[in-house]
Design a protein around this motif. Structure first.
Motif, PDB file in Angstrom:
ATOM      1  N   THR A 197       0.839  -1.189   0.000  1.00 34.17           N
ATOM      2  CA  THR A 197       0.000   0.000   0.000  1.00 34.17           C
ATOM      3  C   THR A 197       0.882   1.250   0.000  1.00 34.17           C
ATOM      4  N   GLU A 198       0.262   2.411  -0.125  1.00 32.38           N
ATOM      5  CA  GLU A 198       1.005   3.671  -0.105  1.00 32.38           C
ATOM      6  C   GLU A 198       1.632   3.898   1.261  1.00 32.38           C
ATOM      7  N   CYS A 199       2.824   4.480   1.274  1.00 31.27           N
ATOM      8  CA  CYS A 199       3.509   4.744   2.542  1.00 31.27           C
ATOM      9  C   CYS A 199       2.628   5.600   3.439  1.00 31.27           C
ATOM     10  N   PRO A 200       2.389   5.170   4.687  1.00 31.75           N
ATOM     11  CA  PRO A 200       1.447   5.866   5.564  1.00 31.75           C
ATOM     12  C   PRO A 200       2.009   7.109   6.253  1.00 31.75           C
ATOM     13  N   VAL A 201       3.298   7.391   6.076  1.00 33.54           N
ATOM     14  CA  VAL A 201       3.905   8.541   6.747  1.00 33.54           C
ATOM     15  C   VAL A 201       4.581   9.441   5.713  1.00 33.54           C
ATOM     16  N   GLU A 202       4.799  10.685   6.102  1.00 35.91           N
ATOM     17  CA  GLU A 202       5.399  11.664   5.192  1.00 35.91           C
ATOM     18  C   GLU A 202       6.837  11.278   4.856  1.00 35.91           C
ATOM     19  N   SER A 203       7.169  11.355   3.568  1.00 33.21           N
ATOM     20  CA  SER A 203       8.535  11.064   3.140  1.00 33.21           C
ATOM     21  C   SER A 203       8.894  11.921   1.940  1.00 33.21           C
ATOM     22  N   VAL A 204      10.192  12.148   1.768  1.00 34.69           N
ATOM     23  CA  VAL A 204      10.707  12.872   0.607  1.00 34.69           C
ATOM     24  C   VAL A 204      11.962  12.138   0.130  1.00 34.69           C
ATOM     25  N   PRO A 205      12.310  12.248  -1.149  1.00 30.08           N
ATOM     26  CA  PRO A 205      13.549  11.608  -1.622  1.00 30.08           C
ATOM     27  C   PRO A 205      14.764  12.231  -0.942  1.00 30.08           C
ATOM     28  N   VAL A 206      15.765  11.411  -0.655  1.00 29.08           N
ATOM     29  CA  VAL A 206      17.012  11.941  -0.093  1.00 29.08           C
ATOM     30  C   VAL A 206      17.670  12.841  -1.138  1.00 29.08           C
ATOM     31  N   THR A 207      18.416  13.816  -0.682  1.00 25.80           N
ATOM     32  CA  THR A 207      18.953  14.828  -1.596  1.00 25.80           C
ATOM     33  C   THR A 207      20.472  14.809  -1.739  1.00 25.80           C
ATOM     34  N   SER A 208      21.180  14.137  -0.843  1.00 27.88           N
ATOM     35  CA  SER A 208      22.635  14.112  -0.941  1.00 27.88           C
ATOM     36  C   SER A 208      23.090  13.132  -2.017  1.00 27.88           C
ATOM     37  N   LYS A 209      24.259  13.390  -2.589  1.00 31.64           N
ATOM     38  CA  LYS A 209      24.821  12.496  -3.596  1.00 31.64           C
ATOM     39  C   LYS A 209      25.257  11.181  -2.968  1.00 31.64           C
ATOM     40  N   ALA A 210      25.712  11.239  -1.732  1.00 34.94           N
ATOM     41  CA  ALA A 210      26.170  10.032  -1.044  1.00 34.94           C
ATOM     42  C   ALA A 210      25.968  10.196   0.453  1.00 34.94           C
ATOM     43  N   TYR A 211      25.841   9.052   1.135  1.00 37.38           N
ATOM     44  CA  TYR A 211      25.666   9.016   2.587  1.00 37.38           C
ATOM     45  C   TYR A 211      26.752   8.117   3.161  1.00 37.38           C
ATOM     46  N   ILE A 212      27.579   8.689   4.026  1.00 36.81           N
ATOM     47  CA  ILE A 212      28.666   7.937   4.644  1.00 36.81           C
ATOM     48  C   ILE A 212      28.283   7.649   6.090  1.00 36.81           C
ATOM     49  N   LEU A 213      28.153   6.378   6.421  1.00 39.00           N
ATOM     50  CA  LEU A 213      27.789   5.956   7.768  1.00 39.00           C
ATOM     51  C   LEU A 213      29.015   5.346   8.432  1.00 39.00           C
ATOM     52  N   VAL A 214      29.403   5.901   9.567  1.00 41.73           N
ATOM     53  CA  VAL A 214      30.603   5.461  10.285  1.00 41.73           C
ATOM     54  C   VAL A 214      30.185   4.867  11.619  1.00 41.73           C
ATOM     55  N   CYS A 215      30.600   3.640  11.895  1.00 46.58           N
ATOM     56  CA  CYS A 215      30.264   3.036  13.190  1.00 46.58           C
ATOM     57  C   CYS A 215      31.034   3.735  14.303  1.00 46.58           C
ATOM     58  N   THR A 216      30.289   4.298  15.257  1.00 44.69           N
ATOM     59  CA  THR A 216      30.894   4.993  16.410  1.00 44.69           C
ATOM     60  C   THR A 216      30.405   4.386  17.728  1.00 44.69           C
ATOM     61  N   HIS A 217      29.930   3.149  17.685  1.00 42.95           N
ATOM     62  CA  HIS A 217      29.218   2.525  18.803  1.00 42.95           C
ATOM     63  C   HIS A 217      30.182   2.051  19.890  1.00 42.95           C
ATOM     64  N   LYS A 218      30.464   2.925  20.819  1.00 43.69           N
ATOM     65  CA  LYS A 218      31.494   2.681  21.826  1.00 43.69           C
ATOM     66  C   LYS A 218      31.145   1.547  22.774  1.00 43.69           C
ATOM     67  N   ARG A 219      29.893   1.466  23.203  1.00 46.75           N
ATOM     68  CA  ARG A 219      29.518   0.439  24.171  1.00 46.75           C
ATOM     69  C   ARG A 219      29.422  -0.947  23.525  1.00 46.75           C
ATOM     70  N   ARG A 220      29.364  -0.983  22.210  1.00 51.55           N
ATOM     71  CA  ARG A 220      29.370  -2.269  21.517  1.00 51.55           C
ATOM     72  C   ARG A 220      30.789  -2.801  21.411  1.00 51.55           C
ATOM     73  N   ASP A 221      31.718  -1.919  21.034  1.00 50.00           N
ATOM     74  CA  ASP A 221      33.111  -2.333  20.924  1.00 50.00           C
ATOM     75  C   ASP A 221      33.998  -1.091  20.928  1.00 50.00           C
ATOM     76  N   LYS A 222      35.052  -1.131  21.729  1.00 54.86           N
ATOM     77  CA  LYS A 222      35.910   0.040  21.882  1.00 54.86           C
ATOM     78  C   LYS A 222      36.645   0.396  20.598  1.00 54.86           C
ATOM     79  N   ARG A 223      36.921  -0.609  19.752  1.00 54.12           N
ATOM     80  CA  ARG A 223      37.632  -0.328  18.517  1.00 54.12           C
ATOM     81  C   ARG A 223      36.840   0.654  17.648  1.00 54.12           C
TER      82      ARG A 223
END
Length: 322
Positions: A197-223
Motif C-alpha cells: 500500500t502507499e507509505c502511511p507517513v510523510e517522506s521525501v527523496p534523499v537529496t545528498s549524492k552520497a551518505y557515509i555511515l561510520v560506526c561509532t558505537h562505543k559500548r558495543r566495541d571500543k575499537r
C-alpha cells in the motif's frame, strides 16, 4: 550460469591480485573492471596509506593496543546479507546501549520487533547521530533516552520515547522521513515489510549524492568507539577540502557488523543504473578519508583492498559472488 560467473570472477580477482603484488613499486593505479548482468564496478587499489610513513604522523591513528586487535583476515563478504536498511535518529555513540533494540519503549525496540518478522530478506536497523557533535563544541540535543543510566522503569515518562519524535532514512528506496512519532515509527516498519500500500507517513527523496555511515558505537566495541569519531572528523575535514561538504551526508551510526574490522563504514550512493547501493568498507583509517571521498564517490570506483562487499537489494541479482 551464476556459479560459472562466480568462478570466472574469482579466477580474475586472484590473477589480478598477483599482478598487483608484483608491481607494488609502480606509480600508476591498477584498475580492473568486472561486469555482471546487474553490476558494472570499477575497482582501484589506490590507498593513500601507501604514501604515508609508518608510523604515520600526518593523520590521527588508533592507539597501538587497539591497532593490534584489528582483524587482518579477508574482508570480502564479511557481513550478513540484507535487503533494506532503516536508520533512525537518536542517541550518540557513547550513549547507545550495546544493542539499541534493548532500549525499553524506544523507536528501536518497536521497529526491531516488526522488522525482525520480515520474510523477504533481512532488514538492517541502526541508529544515527548528528555529525555536528564532532565539529561543534556544544553537544547535540539528545532526547533519545538511550543511556544505560536512564534505563530504569521503562514505563516512566522521562525514559519513554512515546511522546517524542525522530527522523529516519531508508535504503535502497532512498527516502527520508523528516518527523516521526512513536506510532508512525510502527506504521513505517510495517510498511517496510509489506509495501503493498502507499507509505502511511510523510517522506521525501534523499537529496545528498552520497551518505557515509561510520560506526561509532562505543559500548558495543571500543575499537569502533575510538576509531569512529576520529573518522567522522577526518571525513568532515576532507569533504570540506574537496568541496563536497554540501553534496554528502555524514553520520556516526550504531553497530552494523564487523567491529573486529574497525574502522567500519557504509557508503550509500547511486550506481550507474540510478539504484541506491551500499558499499561496505573495513579497516578504514583516517588517511583513507580522502581516497574514499575521491574514488568511491567522485570517481565511482571501489577501493578493492578495503571493500567488504555491496548491499544486494534484489535476490535475483547474482551480484559479485566471488
Amino acid at each position: 550460469m551464476t556459479l560459472r560467473l562466480s568462478r570466472s570472477i574469482q579466477n580474475l580477482r586472484e590473477s589480478m591480485g598477483r599482478l598487483f603484488s608484483s608491481s607494488s613499486n609502480s606509480t600508476s593505479i591498477p584498475e580492473v573492471t568486472v561486469d555482471s548482468t546487474a553490476h558494472h564496478i570499477v575497482f582501484t587499489t589506490e590507498d593513500d596509506c601507501l604514501s604515508c610513513p609508518n608510523p604515520c604522523e600526518s593523520h590521527e591513528q588508533l592507539p597501538g593496543y587497539l591497532q593490534k586487535k584489528i582483524d587482518t583476515s579477508n574482508l570480502y563478504n564479511s557481513f550478513k546479507p540484507y535487503t533494506q536498511h532503516l536508520i533512525l535518529k537518536g542517541g550518540t555513540g557513547s550513549t547507545w546501549l550495546q544493542s539499541i533494540e534493548e532500549s525499553k519503549d524506544s523507536y528501536f525496540e518497536k521497529a526491531d520487533a516488526i522488522l525482525s518478522k520480515s520474510t523477504s530478506g533481512r532488514i538492517l536497523l541502526t541508529a544515527y547521530e548528528d555529525e555536528s557533535q564532532y565539529t561543534n563544541p556544544t553537544p547535540i540535543d539528545d532526547t533519545s533516552g538511550l543511556s544505560e543510566d536512564s534505563q530504569t522503569e521503562s514505563s516512566s515518562p522521562e525514559n519513554s520515547q512515546k511522546d517524542t519524535s525522530t527522523s529516519a532514512i531508508l535504503f535502497p528506496k532512498g527516502l527520508y522521513f523528516p518527523k516521526l512519532n512513536y506510532e508512525e515509527v510502527e506504521q513505517l516498519a510495517n510498511w517496510i515489510i509489506d509495501p503493498s500500500t502507499e507509505c502511511p507517513v510523510e517522506s521525501v527523496p534523499v537529496t545528498s549524492k552520497a551518505y557515509i555511515l561510520v560506526c561509532t558505537h562505543k559500548r558495543r566495541d571500543k575499537r569502533c568507539g575510538v576509531a569512529g569519531p576520529m573518522l567522522v572528523k577526518e571525513f568532515s575535514k576532507e569533504a570540506d577540502n574537496l568541496g563536497m561538504k554540501d553534496s554528502i551526508s555524514l553520520f556516526g551510526v550504531s553497530h552494523f557488523g564487523g567491529h573486529k574490522f574497525a574502522g567500519n563504514i557504509i557508503v550509500y550512493h547511486q550506481d550507474k543504473r540510478g539504484v541506491w547501493v551500499g558499499d561496505w568498507y573495513g579497516r578504514i583509517k583516517t588517511c583513507h578519508a580522502k581516497p574514499v571521498l575521491q574514488c568511491a564517490i567522485k570517481d565511482e570506483k571501489v577501493i578493492q583492498d578495503l571493500w567488504r562487499g555491496r548491499m544486494n537489494a534484489d535476490k535475483s541479482d547474482p551480484g559479485l559472488d566471488w
